[in-house]
Enzyme design. Sequence first.
Site, PDB file in Angstrom:
ATOM      1  N   ASP A 144       0.877  -1.154   0.000  1.00 37.52           N
ATOM      2  CA  ASP A 144       0.000   0.000   0.000  1.00 37.52           C
ATOM      3  C   ASP A 144       0.928   1.221   0.000  1.00 37.52           C
ATOM      4  OD1 ASP A 144      -2.358   1.638   0.456  1.00 37.52           O
ATOM      5  OD2 ASP A 144      -1.601   1.869   2.490  1.00 37.52           O
ATOM      6  N   ASP A 202      -1.331  -0.493   6.200  1.00 34.67           N
ATOM      7  CA  ASP A 202      -1.431   0.070   7.546  1.00 34.67           C
ATOM      8  C   ASP A 202      -2.835   0.532   7.925  1.00 34.67           C
ATOM      9  OD1 ASP A 202      -1.458   2.391   5.865  1.00 34.67           O
ATOM     10  OD2 ASP A 202      -1.037   3.585   7.655  1.00 34.67           O
ATOM     11  N   ASP A 258      -7.093  -1.679   4.570  1.00 32.58           N
ATOM     12  CA  ASP A 258      -6.166  -2.713   4.109  1.00 32.58           C
ATOM     13  C   ASP A 258      -6.453  -4.081   4.735  1.00 32.58           C
ATOM     14  OD1 ASP A 258      -4.687  -0.973   2.509  1.00 32.58           O
ATOM     15  OD2 ASP A 258      -3.473  -0.306   4.206  1.00 32.58           O
TER      16      ASP A 258
END
Length: 679
Positions: free
Chosen positions: A380, A574, A578
């Site tokens: 990410d 994080d 996610d």
Amino acid sequence: MSDLLSYKKDEQCDDYCCSGCSDKAKIVLNKKSNKCECDEEHDHEHSHNHSHEHHSHGHSHDHAHGAELDKSTLLRIGVGVLLYIATFFVNLETVNLALYVSAYIIIGYPVMIQAVKNIAKGEIFDENFLMMIATLGAFGIKEYPEAVAVMLFYQVGEFFQDYAVSKSKKSIEQLMDIRPDYANLKIGEELIKTNPEKIAIGDIVVIKPGERVPLDAEIVFGASSLDTSALTGESVPRDVGIGDGILSGCININGLLEARVSKTYSESTVSKILELVQNASNKKSKSERFITKFARYYTPSVVFIAAVLAFGVPLATGAEFADWISRALIFLVISCPCALVISVPLSFFGGIGGASRSGVLVKGGNYLEMLADTEAVVFDKTGTLTKGVFEVSDILVDKDAGISEAQLLELAAYAESYSNHPIASSIIKAYEKSIDNARISFVEEIAGHGIKALIDNKQLYVGNLKLMNMLKLKVQNTEGTAVHIALDGNYLGSIVLFDKLKEDAKNIVSELKTVGVSKVVMLTGDSKAVAQRIAEKLSIKEVYSELLPSDKVDKIEQIFSGMSKKGRLAFVGDGINDAPVLARADIGIAMGGLGSDAAIEAADVVIMTDEPSKIVDAIKISKKTIRIAKQNIVFALGVKLIVLTLGALGMANMWAAVFADVGVSLLAVINSMRAMKHD
């Protein structure tokens, strides 16, 4: 609180204890009556005994010595050795036999007691049973010195093996010694030392210098530096002040802090981390499952072979029973599978501990093993590769503005000087000069648009595209987050900000390639232009942007389809969005320092330092752990196979049997402990 029960200072536990109750009753607040009362249930004697048992279907091995060497065991072995040595100076056969028997009982009684207990529980085929049968059989054929020596060296080997196991456990226990013993609950002007589990959300706690933060909280008074090394592995203290969140388990270094509790103990960081570490050993790797399955069939098999050697061969060939019984007893001693059953799980235990030392929490041996086969790492962007903190990237002055970049930045900084928005802070930081408040005569925030200010008696507008549209001004096209500036109705230009890249993320692609990762991908919900800019800086070739959480799961499936069957996919994220992707990946890796609870809960690995480079460390530790476990398997099986063959052929004596059991076990355990150290 004049009606507070009388109390005295208990020097033993450094607590306020009630003189009207038992000597060790803690004073706690009764919230119903709003009075302090005795808590008879509180136990000041915090027990830290740790037992470490391996039950592998026929193999039971108990390590309950803790981190300290057992002095009683040393004394017992010492007495046994003296009695054994005395036999060399005594010629009377009956006295000699009495010395041998005494030495044997003193040294070997724990083994025999454990064997009997295990037999009563139906666990017959373990090393205690094998040692007892082999040594008693040696007594039966009058091999007294060998019988005592085998038990002696076995106990010495077990002693050092326990020490090795305890040392590795102690290392993790010290690392995870983050559980707060108490919290200073503030009630009015009174401080009540109480159990952190009894503190509620919204309560105020006081953390004195040198004390551990008991619960996750937000500072309402004071400033200090925190030692976060137990949580993150980071040695540099973190400065905190009013409004900052603090995590349980950190140590307050120098200032007095008052903080409002934001999470109950069961939901706090320290509780979650301890739970992760304590449960890590429950999830076995393939290597550990192999050893468990192997021991299930191996131990009964060798007992059967020993019985055939002792009775089948003499009956079939007419050979001497004494000779073949001796061979069978030696065969039994050699066959003990201690080296395998203890050292392989210890390798993974050590690997998890080594990773924890580096600020990486691995939730089980199975995940540690999967890390070694990582083929693709998917990141990410925000909060993972970037800090989630904006920094000024470009200053774009309009061609008709007639001012410099420095002047444009100065105007923006003055307008933003009264704002606490992260973008405002970034612009002021980029300006690097002090603000002369005398130049500012008026500031007004326009919600959702920006700021209107009067600077040097000139009307200044600083804000987003909506603000410029409201002023009917034509703006430049920019990439990233743009702050536009207009003065007295004229458009001057824009300041472009980008999310700040994490320092250690810059070389992440090349570092991952050194540990065998062939594919690095970035997924983000940001615009294509922003995503491409970050990807170029990091040399990431495969980028997917403008994704919703559900889109990320679809992309993960797409990446899976292009991988080899053995390869594993790790996703690093994080945020709460996610969590679905973390759960879907082979290995979900969460950034724990800033990451959301949902992401940490769904992940298999937690990076406590928020550094992407720690993924490389985790893979290195994983590969090293697997290598050590395989070394132990090959070494233990190889030596045992050779010595078992020699024992069956009558070419190995009890001393060889001792080496094949105790020696191999000890060497394998020492090798396993290398996994604790990160190269």
